[in-house]
Design a protein around this motif. Structure first.
Motif, mmCIF file in Angstrom:
data_model
loop_
_atom_site.group_PDB
_atom_site.id
_atom_site.type_symbol
_atom_site.label_atom_id
_atom_site.label_comp_id
_atom_site.label_asym_id
_atom_site.label_seq_id
_atom_site.Cartn_x
_atom_site.Cartn_y
_atom_site.Cartn_z
ATOM 1 N N LEU A 186 0.806 -1.100 -0.003
ATOM 2 C CA LEU A 186 0.009 -0.017 -0.059
ATOM 3 C C LEU A 186 0.772 1.319 0.105
ATOM 4 C CD1 LEU A 186 -2.553 -1.142 2.762
ATOM 5 C CD2 LEU A 186 -3.080 -0.910 0.423
ATOM 6 N N THR A 187 0.342 2.318 -0.837
ATOM 7 C CA THR A 187 1.418 3.551 -0.793
ATOM 8 C C THR A 187 0.294 4.723 -0.648
ATOM 9 O OG1 THR A 187 1.306 4.079 -3.086
ATOM 10 C CG2 THR A 187 2.830 2.563 -2.174
ATOM 11 N N ASN A 188 0.850 5.795 -0.206
ATOM 12 C CA ASN A 188 -0.226 6.978 -0.032
ATOM 13 C C ASN A 188 0.679 8.086 0.034
ATOM 14 O OD1 ASN A 188 0.319 7.191 2.645
ATOM 15 N ND2 ASN A 188 -0.761 5.716 3.244
ATOM 16 N N SER A 189 -0.038 9.092 0.040
ATOM 17 C CA SER A 189 0.718 10.593 0.376
ATOM 18 C C SER A 189 0.122 10.956 1.963
ATOM 19 C CB SER A 189 0.357 11.685 -0.597
ATOM 20 O OG SER A 189 0.651 11.606 -1.864
ATOM 21 N N ALA A 190 1.081 11.441 2.794
ATOM 22 C CA ALA A 190 0.590 11.665 3.997
ATOM 23 C C ALA A 190 1.159 12.957 4.764
ATOM 24 C CB ALA A 190 1.020 10.461 4.887
ATOM 25 N N GLY A 191 0.506 13.460 5.574
ATOM 26 C CA GLY A 191 1.016 14.792 6.242
ATOM 27 C C GLY A 191 2.162 14.202 7.521
ATOM 28 N N GLY A 192 3.028 14.901 7.596
ATOM 29 C CA GLY A 192 4.051 14.504 8.858
ATOM 30 C C GLY A 192 3.639 15.079 9.983
#
Length: 271
Positions: A106-112
């Motif tokens: 699974l891959t995604n963009s995320a906020g740190g």
């Protein structure tokens, strides 16, 4: 239509039994361009299937071989915030399980959230917090998919996770490690919410992935995941957050992201 019926309706279009499933999040949309595509099935061609409404999410299955390993790629995903139920959101994952995958990336963009993270970092997911979204397992259980009360003590397979970390080192892109929290979206979080998530032990936040991982584990599929930290979360970042900025950073990180996944697939296939 039940998942079994959906599978029966498309099985003749599937060119081979895939071993690995790969979900492409933002920033990896062009990943499959480097490989010969053996078949493509658009989500809108599948009766009763959810279709992505998010710009940049193609909405199709791609079948290819990566380092001679049979892989099915979800190019684009659907999200809970688009108005689908949690069960509908995970239908594409369920269908990959019916196709025969036994490993899922699974891959995604995320906020740190972790203050040591920076834009563009890649974070291997070691665990998740899904308490802020409905479980995709609510409702009548399909015993053919998995048991009523599945164990979630190790959602992200420890061996596959270590292999992802090793792949980052091998690819020259060392990764971070951390806990991912899924929210409903589509709004970004408030600074107070980010403080709460940090107090709960979260390192990154996004609007997908956790319920997909749960559905896969329910089916006995081994799971690993990686987030691209496209922005620092609310209250940490300077100025307001925007999807345009997220997409821009994800695009710039795409080459590094793709190299990690390409390096990881043969390792994960054997792991």
């Amino acid at each position: 239509m039940e998942i079994g019926g959906i599978y029966e309706s498309i099985k003749d279009k599937i060119p081979f039994k895939p071993k690995i499933g790969l979900v492409l999040g933002s920033g990896l949309g062009n990943f499959a361009d480097s490989y010969e595509i053996k078949a493509k099935i658009n989500y809108n061609e599948i009766e009763g299937f959810p279709v992505s409404t998010v710009v940049g999410h193609a909405g199709c299955y791609l079948f290819t071989y990566i380092h001679d390993i049979p892989v099915v790629i979800m190019s684009g995903r659907v999200h809970y915030y688009e108005g689908y139920t949690a069960k509908e959101v995970v239908l594409p994952i369920r269908l990959m399980g019916m196709m025969g995958i036994d490993r899922l990336i699974l891959t995604n963009s995320a906020g740190g959230i972790n203050l040591s993270f920076r834009q563009g970092d890649l974070m291997v997911i070691t665990d998740h917090i899904s308490s802020f979204v409905p479980s995709p397992l609510i409702g009548k259980n399909d015993e053919s998919l998995g048991e009523r009360f599945p164990d979630m003590s190790s959602v992200y397979d420890r061996i596959l996770t270590r292999l992802l970390i090793f792949a980052g080192e091998k690819a020259g892109s060392p990764v971070k490690e951390g806990v991912y929290v899924q929210t409903t979206g589509p709004n970004y979080e408030t600074p107070a919410e980010i403080k709460m998530f940090r107090s709960l032990g979260a390192d990154a936040v996004g609007m997908s992935t956790a319920i997909e991982a749960m559905a896969a584990r329910h089916m006995g599929i081994r799971v690993c995941g990686v987030s691209c930290i496209t922005n620092m979360a609310s209250g940490i970042a300077e100025g307001p957050l925007s999807h345009t900025e997220v997409a821009s950073i994800a695009g710039r990180s795409g080459e590094q992201f793709s190299k990690l996944i390409d390096t990881a697939i043969p390792l994960i296939s054997e792991g």
